[in-house]
Design an enzyme around this catalytic site. Structure first.
Site, short mmCIF file in Angstrom:
data_model
loop_
_atom_site.label_atom_id
_atom_site.label_comp_id
_atom_site.label_asym_id
_atom_site.label_seq_id
_atom_site.Cartn_x
_atom_site.Cartn_y
_atom_site.Cartn_z
N GLY A 171 21.02 30.51 20.51
CA GLY A 171 22.47 30.41 20.40
C GLY A 171 22.82 29.22 19.51
O GLY A 171 22.03 28.78 18.68
N GLY A 172 24.00 28.67 19.76
CA GLY A 172 24.45 27.54 18.96
C GLY A 172 23.54 26.33 19.07
O GLY A 172 23.55 25.44 18.21
N GLY A 406 13.69 26.50 -18.59
CA GLY A 406 14.56 25.78 -17.66
C GLY A 406 13.76 25.07 -16.59
O GLY A 406 14.13 23.99 -16.11
N ALA A 407 12.64 25.70 -16.21
CA ALA A 407 11.81 25.10 -15.16
C ALA A 407 11.25 23.76 -15.62
O ALA A 407 11.04 22.85 -14.82
CB ALA A 407 10.70 26.06 -14.77
C1 HXC Z 1 22.25 27.54 33.56
C2 HXC Z 1 20.10 28.32 33.33
C3 HXC Z 1 20.36 28.66 31.99
C4 HXC Z 1 21.65 28.38 31.46
C5 HXC Z 1 18.33 29.17 32.43
N1 HXC Z 1 18.83 28.66 33.54
N2 HXC Z 1 19.24 29.18 31.47
N3 HXC Z 1 21.05 27.77 34.11
N4 HXC Z 1 22.56 27.83 32.30
N5 HXC Z 1 21.96 28.66 30.21
C6 HXC Z 1 18.14 28.47 34.82
C7 HXC Z 1 17.78 29.77 35.51
O1 HXC Z 1 18.84 30.19 36.31
C8 HXC Z 1 16.59 29.34 36.33
O2 HXC Z 1 17.04 28.65 37.47
C9 HXC Z 1 15.90 28.33 35.46
O3 HXC Z 1 16.89 27.88 34.54
C10 HXC Z 1 14.76 28.90 34.67
O4 HXC Z 1 15.19 30.09 34.05
P1 HXC Z 1 14.36 31.43 34.09
O5 HXC Z 1 15.24 32.49 33.60
O6 HXC Z 1 13.71 31.59 35.43
O7 HXC Z 1 13.20 31.08 33.05
P2 HXC Z 1 12.47 32.02 32.00
O8 HXC Z 1 12.08 33.31 32.65
O9 HXC Z 1 11.41 31.20 31.38
O10 HXC Z 1 13.57 32.38 30.92
C11 HXC Z 1 14.11 31.37 30.11
C12 HXC Z 1 15.34 31.87 29.33
C13 HXC Z 1 16.33 32.50 30.33
C14 HXC Z 1 14.87 32.92 28.32
C15 HXC Z 1 15.93 30.70 28.57
O11 HXC Z 1 16.55 31.60 31.37
C16 HXC Z 1 17.65 32.82 29.71
O12 HXC Z 1 17.79 33.85 29.01
N6 HXC Z 1 18.64 31.98 29.99
C17 HXC Z 1 19.99 32.20 29.53
C18 HXC Z 1 20.10 31.93 28.08
C19 HXC Z 1 21.51 31.98 27.61
O13 HXC Z 1 22.09 33.07 27.49
N7 HXC Z 1 22.10 30.79 27.41
C20 HXC Z 1 23.44 30.66 26.97
C21 HXC Z 1 23.42 30.96 25.49
S1 HXC Z 1 24.93 30.61 24.74
P3 HXC Z 1 16.19 28.54 38.81
O14 HXC Z 1 17.12 27.90 39.77
O15 HXC Z 1 15.81 29.95 39.17
O16 HXC Z 1 15.00 27.70 38.49
C22 HXC Z 1 24.71 29.12 24.16
C23 HXC Z 1 25.84 28.67 23.35
C24 HXC Z 1 25.55 27.33 22.77
O17 HXC Z 1 23.78 28.46 24.37
C25 HXC Z 1 26.60 27.07 21.77
C26 HXC Z 1 26.43 25.73 21.15
C27 HXC Z 1 27.40 25.56 20.07
#
Ligand code: HXC
Length: 519
Positions: A171-172, A406-407
């Site tokens: 993401g971002g 040019g290079a």
């Molecule tokens: C809160 C989160 C989290 C998040 C993971 N966790 N991502 N909690 N916010 N974004 C937590 C899970 O609930 C879990 O908690 C622990 O972290 C580990 O995650 P798992 O899913 O068990 O791990 P894994 O299987 O290794 O998968 C990792 C992952 C997946 C691929 C990153 O967690 C995932 O897809 N997370 C969401 C990603 C996402 O959509 N993020 C937002 C994107 S938007 P527990 O309590 O079970 O340990 C964004 C915008 C940014 O980022 C913009 C900036 C400008």
């Protein structure tokens, strides 16, 4: 509580904080072949040098039932320490706490060390392993990212910034590393993309794995987003330490000199015969680089991307130097869009941080064709020209073989303020290659000849004439565009002498808000 108990309480709190999200999650992190945030920092910094900050910070969110789920330090470990005795500021996202996702307080912690790095004029190293924005926190997380991005932008060209990607970065969140100077990624465990495979599938229908979409190999080879691909975190950490050794602490300092035991006048006889007699035969430019730098040590940047140009760091008589070199072994060393962008970025990094640049030229020209024109070779080639022309650091150029069209101008020519421009006797500096030139100049005459043998004879004669006149360094040297034609085996010595003469170089560009490099 008695005072002694207060001390014990502190010790307990520290032990608790160091467990991050708890033993189970640490175990799960290890099972994935990943280290924890603190283990990563310990590996990176000189032993015992880490001073942690903000260990007791916790998140402030009460939504989605996480008000009571607090971990000391929240999802990032921050502080400072040393690498080879030189101070650096670091942060490492802690995947064991909410998947290292960015909360408001995490952003504050990261911003604090970034601000300190700027105040102290020291590099900042970020270790990324995060699920992105902390979903429960919503917009405060987005604001936190933007605070970090803004600091990345302000720090650019002021202190070196390095990003290691040791897990998810999606993401971002990808934009903080993208704003830094160097990105390295571990094979298998890391990935970077703006939108993940699930969103890709729903929007475009494309079925793609995480690694194929944004793994280390993809970003090292195809997109060029990552400068380094490493097998594991240990290798990545050693690489960061090495990379830092070529850089000054900030833009107001010179890069660090190291003791050199490689004789500066070491002759490399093999170089006198390294260039094949047939100008269309390739050779490996890296052989030349390795043989002229201190102790044959060259740290290549972007090794897998746009391999027709080589960029990286080495030392001459102990002084860090950036090297840019065309690679005849790949696509004949031609300049295309990717090679131009790659080299331009590297030249600008060196210039920003007072690292002199050595350019080794063997370039047949820009890559022709609609593919390149549509991809904007005009603009991308201009980037490299701009970067060289703008750079005020010492610039030494050695033309090894071809330098056409040019290079030729682009590759740190005299007119782009090259300080010392040398050439080997094998250099060919001309508007274009002999065959192409004769086709343009003699096309009409050639078409009038009907007999094929006669035609070939005529062309050969004209090509030989052209080569005699232009396929050498002496015409350019007669105008002073080439300062000297040097014996190849003596290149190391001549380059070191040139850089030594340039130590006091002072060139200042005209005052302006900023230039408008063709982006
Ligand atoms: C809160 C989160 C989290 C998040 C993971 N966790 N991502 N909690 N916010 N974004 C937590 C899970 O609930 C879990 O908690 C622990 O972290 C580990 O995650 P798992 O899913 O068990 O791990 P894994 O299987 O290794 O998968 C990792 C992952 C997946 C691929 C990153 O967690 C995932 O897809 N997370 C969401 C990603 C996402 O959509 N993020 C937002 C994107 S938007 P527990 O309590 O079970 O340990 C964004 C915008 C940014 O980022 C913009 C900036 C400008």
């Amino acid at each position: 509580m008695k005072n002694q108990q207060k001390v014990e309480d502190l010790i307990d709190r520290r032990i608790q904080a160091k467990l991050g999200g708890g033993e189970k999650r640490i175990e799960s992190q290890h099972k994935k072949g990943k280290l924890t945030a603190r283990e990563r920092i310990d590996l990176l910094l000189d032993e015992g040098s880490f001073e942690e900050l903000d260990m007791f910070v916790t998140h402030r969110c009460n939504d989605f039932g996480i008000g009571d789920e607090k971990y000391m330090g929240d999802g990032v470990v921050t502080g400072h320490g040393t690498i080879d005795g030189r101070i650096v500021f670091v942060y490492a996202q802690d995947f064991t706490v909410f998947g290292g996702s960015l909360s408001e307080t995490m952003a504050l912690k990261i911003c604090k060390v970034m601000d300190m790095a700027m105040k102290m004029g020291a590099p900042i190293i970020g270790i990324n392993d995060s699920g992105g924005a902390r979903i429960q926190e919503g917009v405060t997380s987005l604001a936190g990212y933007a605070e970090i991005f803004q600091r990345n932008i302000m720090a650019s060209g002021v202190v070196p910034q390095i990003s290691a990607i040791y897990g998810p970065c999606a993401g971002g969140a990808v934009y903080s590393p993208a704003l830094t100077d160097f990105i390295l990624m571990t094979e298998d465990n890391s990935y970077m993309f703006v939108t993940g495979p699930k969103v890709v599938k729903s929007v475009t229908g494309e079925d793609i794995t995480t690694q194929d979409l944004g793994g280390a190999d993809v970003h090292a080879r195809k997109s060029g987003v990552s400068h380094f691909k490493v097998e594991n975190e240990k290798e990545g950490t050693m690489l960061i330490r090495k990379l830092i050794s070529y850089m000054p602490q900030n833009n107001l300092e010179e890069p660090p000199l190291t003791a050199n035991d490689d004789p500066i006048d070491r002759l490399e006889d093999s170089l006198n015969s390294i260039i094949p007699d047939n100008p269309n035969m390739p050779y490996d430019m890296k052989d030349i680089i390795h043989s002229i730098v201190d102790n044959n040590e060259f740290l290549e940047v972007h090794r897998h991307y746009a391999r027709n140009i080589i960029v990286g760091f080495a030392r001459f008589n102990g002084a860090p130097t950036g090297i840019v070199a065309n690679q005849p072994n790949f696509l004949a060393g031609v300049l295309d869009c990717d090679a131009s962008r790659k080299a331009a970025r590297f030249v600008r990094f060196c210039d920003a941080f007072n690292i002199p640049i050595l350019t080794l030229v063997d370039v047949p020209g820009f890559l022709p064709g609609s593919g390149q024109e549509y991809a904007g070779i005009i603009i991308h080639g201009a980037k490299l020209m701009f970067a060289y022309g703008e750079a005020t650091v010492p610039k030494v150029t050695v033309t090894i073989r071809k330098s056409y069209g040019g290079a030729h101008d682009v590759m740190s020519s005299k007119q782009l303020r090259g300080d010392f421009n040398y050439a080997w006797p094998t250099a060919e500096i001309a508007v274009m290659g002999a065959a192409g030139a004769i086709e343009v100049l003699e096309g009409k005459n050639i078409s009038k000849i009907n007999d094929e043998n006669e035609k070939k004879e005529y062309i050969d004669k004209k090509v030989t004439e052209y080569k005699r006149k232009f396929a050498n360094p002496y015409q350019a040297a007669s105008y002073g565009y080439i300062d000297d034609v040097i014996e190849p085996r003596n290149t190391r010595f001549r380059v070191i002498r040139a850089f030594e003469a340039l130590q006091t170089k002072k060139v200042v560009n005209p005052p302006r808000k900023h230039a408008n490099i063709p982006l």
